[in-house]
Design a protein around this motif. Structure first.
Motif, PDB file in Angstrom:
ATOM      1  N   LEU A  79       2.187  -9.386  -5.585  1.00 12.14           N
ATOM      2  CA  LEU A  79       1.655  -8.096  -5.264  1.00 12.14           C
ATOM      3  C   LEU A  79       2.583  -6.933  -5.774  1.00 12.14           C
ATOM      4  O   LEU A  79       3.982  -7.035  -5.475  1.00 12.14           O
ATOM      5  CB  LEU A  79       1.319  -7.881  -3.834  1.00 12.14           C
ATOM      6  CG  LEU A  79       1.205  -6.230  -3.355  1.00 12.14           C
ATOM      7  CD1 LEU A  79      -0.317  -5.909  -3.878  1.00 12.14           C
ATOM      8  CD2 LEU A  79       1.267  -6.337  -1.994  1.00 12.14           C
ATOM      9  N   VAL A  81       2.871  -2.923  -7.278  1.00 16.37           N
ATOM     10  CA  VAL A  81       2.494  -1.540  -7.791  1.00 16.37           C
ATOM     11  C   VAL A  81       3.355  -0.774  -8.514  1.00 16.37           C
ATOM     12  O   VAL A  81       4.402  -1.151  -8.101  1.00 16.37           O
ATOM     13  CB  VAL A  81       1.897  -0.612  -6.716  1.00 16.37           C
ATOM     14  CG1 VAL A  81       1.532   0.802  -7.077  1.00 16.37           C
ATOM     15  CG2 VAL A  81       0.727  -1.307  -5.892  1.00 16.37           C
ATOM     16  N   SER A  87       2.977   4.201  -3.002  1.00 11.37           N
ATOM     17  CA  SER A  87       2.887   5.039  -1.529  1.00 11.37           C
ATOM     18  C   SER A  87       1.522   5.732  -1.630  1.00 11.37           C
ATOM     19  O   SER A  87       1.619   7.037  -0.892  1.00 11.37           O
ATOM     20  CB  SER A  87       4.016   5.907  -1.640  1.00 11.37           C
ATOM     21  OG  SER A  87       5.207   5.180  -1.223  1.00 11.37           O
ATOM     22  N   GLY A  89      -1.302   3.986  -1.217  1.00 11.72           N
ATOM     23  CA  GLY A  89      -2.430   2.957  -0.538  1.00 11.72           C
ATOM     24  C   GLY A  89      -2.820   1.833  -1.555  1.00 11.72           C
ATOM     25  O   GLY A  89      -3.759   1.180  -0.973  1.00 11.72           O
ATOM     26  N   GLY A  91      -1.584  -0.521  -2.863  1.00 13.11           N
ATOM     27  CA  GLY A  91      -0.819  -1.984  -2.525  1.00 13.11           C
ATOM     28  C   GLY A  91      -1.730  -2.693  -1.472  1.00 13.11           C
ATOM     29  O   GLY A  91      -2.155  -3.747  -1.429  1.00 13.11           O
ATOM     30  N   LEU A  92      -1.831  -1.765  -0.389  1.00 12.90           N
ATOM     31  CA  LEU A  92      -2.847  -2.451   0.941  1.00 12.90           C
ATOM     32  C   LEU A  92      -4.115  -2.600   0.392  1.00 12.90           C
ATOM     33  O   LEU A  92      -4.892  -3.565   0.730  1.00 12.90           O
ATOM     34  CB  LEU A  92      -2.526  -1.534   2.098  1.00 12.90           C
ATOM     35  CG  LEU A  92      -3.145  -1.947   3.375  1.00 12.90           C
ATOM     36  CD1 LEU A  92      -2.668  -3.401   3.768  1.00 12.90           C
ATOM     37  CD2 LEU A  92      -3.360  -0.943   4.122  1.00 12.90           C
TER      38      LEU A  92
HETATM   39  C1  LIG Z   1       5.035  -3.590  -1.701  1.00  9.06           C
HETATM   40  C2  LIG Z   1       4.149  -2.559  -2.977  1.00  9.06           C
HETATM   41  C3  LIG Z   1       3.130  -3.444  -3.492  1.00  9.06           C
HETATM   42  C4  LIG Z   1       3.309  -1.706  -1.873  1.00  9.06           C
HETATM   43  O1  LIG Z   1       2.557  -0.915  -2.813  1.00  9.06           O
HETATM   44  P1  LIG Z   1       2.108   0.685  -2.527  1.00  9.06           P
HETATM   45  O2  LIG Z   1       1.142   0.920  -3.509  1.00  9.06           O
HETATM   46  O3  LIG Z   1       3.285   1.565  -2.455  1.00  9.06           O
HETATM   47  O4  LIG Z   1       1.586   0.367  -0.891  1.00  9.06           O
HETATM   48  P2  LIG Z   1       0.762   1.286   0.045  1.00  9.06           P
HETATM   49  O5  LIG Z   1       0.800   2.672  -0.706  1.00  9.06           O
HETATM   50  O6  LIG Z   1      -0.533   0.443   0.386  1.00  9.06           O
HETATM   51  O7  LIG Z   1       1.707   1.047   1.204  1.00  9.06           O
HETATM   52  C5  LIG Z   1       2.881   1.891   1.157  1.00  9.06           C
HETATM   53  C6  LIG Z   1       3.815   1.621   2.596  1.00  9.06           C
HETATM   54  O8  LIG Z   1       4.178   0.292   2.713  1.00  9.06           O
HETATM   55  C7  LIG Z   1       5.093   0.111   3.528  1.00  9.06           C
HETATM   56  N1  LIG Z   1       6.270  -1.032   2.546  1.00  9.06           N
HETATM   57  C8  LIG Z   1       6.145  -1.043   1.285  1.00  9.06           C
HETATM   58  N2  LIG Z   1       6.994  -2.183   0.880  1.00  9.06           N
HETATM   59  C9  LIG Z   1       7.424  -2.353   2.156  1.00  9.06           C
HETATM   60  C10 LIG Z   1       8.177  -3.527   2.491  1.00  9.06           C
HETATM   61  N3  LIG Z   1       9.002  -4.357   1.399  1.00  9.06           N
HETATM   62  N4  LIG Z   1       8.430  -3.857   3.843  1.00  9.06           N
HETATM   63  C11 LIG Z   1       7.836  -2.992   4.679  1.00  9.06           C
HETATM   64  N5  LIG Z   1       6.885  -1.894   4.411  1.00  9.06           N
HETATM   65  C12 LIG Z   1       6.832  -1.690   3.101  1.00  9.06           C
HETATM   66  C13 LIG Z   1       5.793   1.410   3.506  1.00  9.06           C
HETATM   67  O9  LIG Z   1       5.748   2.013   4.773  1.00  9.06           O
HETATM   68  C14 LIG Z   1       5.111   2.175   2.459  1.00  9.06           C
HETATM   69  O10 LIG Z   1       5.116   3.530   2.913  1.00  9.06           O
HETATM   70  P3  LIG Z   1       5.889   4.832   2.254  1.00  9.06           P
HETATM   71  O11 LIG Z   1       5.632   4.524   0.981  1.00  9.06           O
HETATM   72  O12 LIG Z   1       5.450   5.950   2.772  1.00  9.06           O
HETATM   73  O13 LIG Z   1       7.458   4.237   2.607  1.00  9.06           O
HETATM   74  C15 LIG Z   1       4.966  -1.708  -3.887  1.00  9.06           C
HETATM   75  O14 LIG Z   1       5.989  -0.911  -3.194  1.00  9.06           O
HETATM   76  C16 LIG Z   1       5.773  -2.716  -5.032  1.00  9.06           C
HETATM   77  O15 LIG Z   1       5.181  -3.194  -5.998  1.00  9.06           O
HETATM   78  N6  LIG Z   1       6.949  -3.090  -4.605  1.00  9.06           N
HETATM   79  C17 LIG Z   1       8.060  -3.777  -5.396  1.00  9.06           C
HETATM   80  C18 LIG Z   1       7.155  -5.427  -5.577  1.00  9.06           C
HETATM   81  C19 LIG Z   1       7.301  -6.091  -3.927  1.00  9.06           C
HETATM   82  O16 LIG Z   1       8.113  -5.862  -2.968  1.00  9.06           O
HETATM   83  N7  LIG Z   1       5.971  -6.569  -3.784  1.00  9.06           N
HETATM   84  C20 LIG Z   1       5.801  -7.330  -2.496  1.00  9.06           C
HETATM   85  C21 LIG Z   1       6.120  -8.553  -2.392  1.00  9.06           C
HETATM   86  S1  LIG Z   1       5.894  -9.058  -0.681  1.00  9.06           S
END
Ligand SMILES: CC(C)(COP(=O)(O)OP(=O)(O)OC[C@H]1O[C@@H](n2cnc3c(N)ncnc32)[C@H](O)[C@@H]1OP(=O)(O)O)[C@@H](O)C(=O)NCCC(=O)NCCS
Length: 164
Positions: A79, A81, A87, A89, A91-92
């Motif tokens: 996964l 983004v 941030s 929404g 990812g979720l």
């Molecule tokens: C994880 C990821 C996909 C989330 O994408 P996103 O579009 O920002 O997700 P959302 O907007 O739906 O949610 C964001 C929230 O998720 C939470 N979150 C994100 N990464 C997190 C983590 N590693 N652990 C716990 N919470 C996490 C945070 O609360 C975040 O809120 P914030 O941005 O206000 O701090 C993105 O941060 C990403 O690509 N990260 C790098 C790759 C990665 O780690 N992938 C997941 C592997 S399990």
């Protein structure tokens, strides 16, 4: 800004690699999840989802793989983004779209490695310690699953492997 979610298609491949590279950085292929994918998990593009921005560019991806773990199951990941679109929404929403797609084809369970805090709102819970394993070191506090139908987890156990 409006985004659309669609099943992954071959034409998205290059843009997805770009997003994965930007989101994960160079450590990506060292992850144990990659070992699952290398060992014969079957990629399911129709159940995987990409997020497109208004210009039609790929800004997020969530992939689904068919595996076996005592019974047929699906494995979610990677996964990612794009950092410029995080941030908001996406990812979720990508995870929820993949869960819905798997449920729609009658799947019983999805397994993943990730942060419980992030994946809990999409319905994922901690796998009981020792019940499921991956082919490589796995942090047991990051091994998550969810049932897609009643009893969907009952037969899920053992090491994740290629589907039979
Ligand atoms: C994880 C990821 C996909 C989330 O994408 P996103 O579009 O920002 O997700 P959302 O907007 O739906 O949610 C964001 C929230 O998720 C939470 N979150 C994100 N990464 C997190 C983590 N590693 N652990 C716990 N919470 C996490 C945070 O609360 C975040 O809120 P914030 O941005 O206000 O701090 C993105 O941060 C990403 O690509 N990260 C790098 C790759 C990665 O780690 N992938 C997941 C592997 S399990």
């Amino acid at each position: 800004m409006g985004h659309t979610f669609t099943a992954e298609k071959p034409e998205h491949a290059d843009a997805i690699e770009h997003v994965l590279g930007r989101a994960f950085g160079p450590g990506r292929y060292a992850k144990t999840s990659e070992r699952v994918r290398e060992r014969g998990a079957v990629f399911e593009p129709a159940l995987s989802r990409v997020a497109l921005n208004e210009a039609g560019d790929v800004v997020g991806v969530c992939r689904i793989w068919r595996v076996q773990a005592g019974a047929p199951a699906y494995f979610l990941g990677p996964l990612a983004v794009d950092p410029g679109a995080q941030s908001a929404g996406l990812g979720l929403a990508l995870v929820q779209a993949c869960v819905a797609a798997c449920r729609a084809v009658g799947a019983s369970a999805i397994i993943l490695v990730g942060a419980q805090k992030f994946f809990a709102p999409a319905g994922f819970m901690l796998v009981p310690h020792g019940r499921v394993s991956l082919p490589g070191p796995t942090d047991p506090t990051r091994l998550l699953w969810q049932a897609l139908r009643p009893g969907g987890l009952d037969k899920i156990e053992g090491e994740l492997s290629a589907p039979l």
